[in-house]
Structures are given as structure tokens and as C-alpha cells.
Design an enzyme around this catalytic site. Structure first.
Site, PDB file in Angstrom:
ATOM      1  CE1 TYR A 174      -3.829  -2.013   4.927  1.00 28.03           C
ATOM      2  CE2 TYR A 174      -3.666   0.185   3.975  1.00 28.03           C
ATOM      3  CZ  TYR A 174      -3.668  -1.017   3.638  1.00 28.03           C
ATOM      4  OH  TYR A 174      -3.672  -1.442   2.436  1.00 28.03           O
ATOM      5  CB  THR A 215      -0.800   0.185   1.354  1.00 25.56           C
ATOM      6  OG1 THR A 215      -1.552   1.304   1.404  1.00 25.56           O
ATOM      7  CG2 THR A 215      -0.095  -0.276   2.592  1.00 25.56           C
TER       8      THR A 215
END
Length: 330
Positions: free
Chosen positions: A143, A119
Site C-alpha cells: 500500500y 499516506t
């Protein structure tokens, strides 16, 4: 050379199912591993499905052995930034610890190739809102940190073993299969384009803008939105690259330009022909003002050629999917 099967973890989810669809179209042997906590059986279509958790070593080893797997594409993860801020240990367990377990199984099963779903959140808040692969990593939410830790583990394993990998750092994924077969069906979704399309078809009363005072042209957050089919194609290009002997690498996957929240909402109104009720809220923790890819390397190294780099096209496929879900809910 005969190639082995491809194990797709999280293959009943949004991105993994689109990758499985494209792999099957190329007559690859594919098996999906998904615990169906966030994925859907319907998304798997005709691909063999093993229901289980990627952190369960017995289940993973059995799947690798039974199907003759030599490539793993790893999508299974929790992916909601605000949730990661409120429940960080869930993200380190489901993302980082489970990836460690999966890598152990891959070593034991002599898996040759690994494609990792990473990501752009690993970059945190890069200068000028633009990130290249050599931009310093400095995640601002659990995250992003959980994915970066997984990248580190993967790189270390590749140094110590014959396994080679491609780690793909996604920017903002949106849209759905152009044929209308699959799409994102996650309840209480947080991805902006899906949320706005749900509002356009009447599934939500309004759309919230989180932050209108960012240092951006219209005060709202700017993101690099990439169509899920172009993202899926990057995984097939990564597989071809590894099979051809390419070395381990980490690459951004984005279009290299961004749209603000207000621009996205205007596109949804334009494509749907319906006005949206918009509510303005304060900034959410963990959200950078802007995040756009420098993505020249993936085009050069993997010869990736995106076909759907158009905001209205992304919205149109997303809207068509929401209309289908209204008729035939998952």
C-alpha cells in the site's frame, strides 16, 4: 479569474465525500467519478456522479471535457494495509497504474491543479515513530509503496508540464461529518475508531488489538488520529494555495501527537458509556509500532487550522454516525 470544475475521483468514498461536501458549501463546481466498488451513492448527496473506473481513460477524458475540469482531487484507491500484503498486485493496479492513466488524461485535458491523496505509510517505520516531510521514505507494505510510486510519477509530470500539485500524506483518519450527513460506511472496515464504535453500538461482538508488545508506553500501536473534517479542510486549503500560484509540494496532514490503541478504546468506552470486549492478537504484518506526524509545514504553507483536535470529539462523531447507520443502513 473564473475557475473550472473540480473532479473528485473516489468521491463516493469516506474522505472524498467529505471533501466534496465542503467544496459544495463554498459553491464550487464539483463532479465525482467513482465506480462504487467501495463508495456509496448516498455519500455524493447533490453532486453530479459519473459511475466509472479512474483507470478507464475514455471515461475520465469524457468527464474532464464535459464538465470543464481544471482541478483533479484524486482519492480513488485501495487502502487496507494487510490486504496489500496479501494481494500486492491489486494495489499496484488500482493505485499506481490507475494514477498513471489519470495523469495521462490530465495532461491531455490540460488540467492545471492536482491534489493527491497520499499516506504516511510511505515512511515505513521512521526513527522514534515520528515523520517529517524530509524523513526518508521506506514503505514496508505494498500500500505504501503503491502510493509512493504515484508521488514519484506526479512529481515527474509536474517537472515536465505546467501542472502543479499538492500531495497530502495522511496519518490516521477518523470521525464523521459533524452534521451527521455522511460518514464511513465500508463493510468489514479496518480503521480502529470505526471498528470500536461499531462494537459499542452492537454491530461487532468484540474489538481486536493487534500487537501488545510494541516498544510503546502501553505496548500497543500509536497513531496520529485526525478528524476527517480537518483533513477535508486541508484539501480546500491546498486548492486555494494552488490557485494563488503556489508551487508543487508534499505535506503531512496530522495533528502532531498520537494515541495508543488502548487509549482509543478507553475513549470509545468513555464516550459511549459501554464497556468493550477486547481480544488480544499477535502483530499484523506491515504495521509500524508508532507513526506520528511532524505537521508544522502544512500549517505554515497552507495556513491550515484544524478545529477538531480532540480524541473524544473524533470518537463522538464516529459513534453518532454508527448509531445513524443502525437506524438507516446504507
Amino acid at each position: 479569474m473564473k475557475h473550472g470544475a473540480i473532479l473528485i475521483t473516489g468521491g463516493a468514498g469516506y474522505i472524498g465525500s467529505h471533501v466534496a461536501l465542503q467544496l459544495r458549501a463554498r459553491a464550487e463546481r464539483v463532479v465525482v467519478l467513482d465506480d462504487l466498488s467501495r463508495g456509496f451513492r448516498q455519500a455524493v448527496l447533490d453532486v453530479p456522479l459519473v459511475v466509472g473506473n479512474v483507470g478507464d481513460r475514455d471515461t475520465v477524458r469524457a468527464a474532464l471535457d464535459a464538465h470543464g475540469v481544471d482541478t483533479v482531487m484524486h482519492f480513488a484507491a485501495c487502502t487496507v494495509v494487510p490486504e496489500s500484503v496479501g494481494d500486492p498486485l491489486k494495489y499496484y493496479l488500482n493505485n499506481t497504474c490507475a494514477t498513471r492513466s489519470l495523469l495521462q488524461c490530465c495532461l491531455e485535458g490540460e488540467v492545471r491543479h492536482f491534489v493527491f491523496s497520499s499516506t504516511a505509510a510511505v515512511y515505513g517505520i521512521p526513527a522514534a515513530g515520528v515523520a517529517a516531510e524530509d524523513t526518508p521514505t521506506s514503505p514496508i507494505n505494498p500500500y505504501g509503496s503503491s502510493k509512493l510510486m504515484s508521488e514519484w510519477m506526479l512529481a515527474a509530470v509536474a517537472e515536465a508540464s505546467p501542472l502543479r500539485y499538492v500531495s497530502l500524506r495522511y496519518f490516521n483518519v477518523a470521525g464523521s461529518d459533524s452534521g451527521g450527513r455522511i460518514g464511513q460506511a465500508t463493510p468489514n472496515a479496518t480503521l480502529l475508531i470505526k471498528v470500536a464504535c461499531e462494537a459499542a453500538v452492537g454491530k461487532r461482538a468484540e474489538v481486536a488489538i493487534f500487537g501488545t508488545d510494541y516498544p510503546t508506553p502501553d505496548g500497543t500501536g500509536v497513531r496520529d488520529y485526525i478528524h476527517v473534517e480537518d483533513l477535508a479542510a486541508a484539501h480546500l486549503d491546498a486548492l486555494q494555495y494552488l490557485r494563488a500560484g503556489g508551487g508543487s509540494t508534499t505535506l503531512n496532514v496530522g495533528y502532531g501527537h498520537g494515541y495508543s490503541v488502548r487509549q482509543v478504546l478507553a475513549s470509545v468506552e468513555r464516550v459511549s458509556g459501554k464497556p468493550l470486549k477486547v481480544r488480544e492478537e499477535p502483530r499484523r504484518p506491515g504495521d509500524p509500532p508508532a507513526l506520528v506526524a511532524r505537521a508544522e509545514r502544512i500549517r505554515r504553507e497552507l495556513r491550515w487550522k484544524p478545529r477538531l483536535d480532540d480524541l473524544d470529539t473524533i470518537v463522538r462523531t464516529g459513534l453518532a454516525w454508527e448509531e445513524r447507520l443502525l437506524r438507516n443502513p446504507w
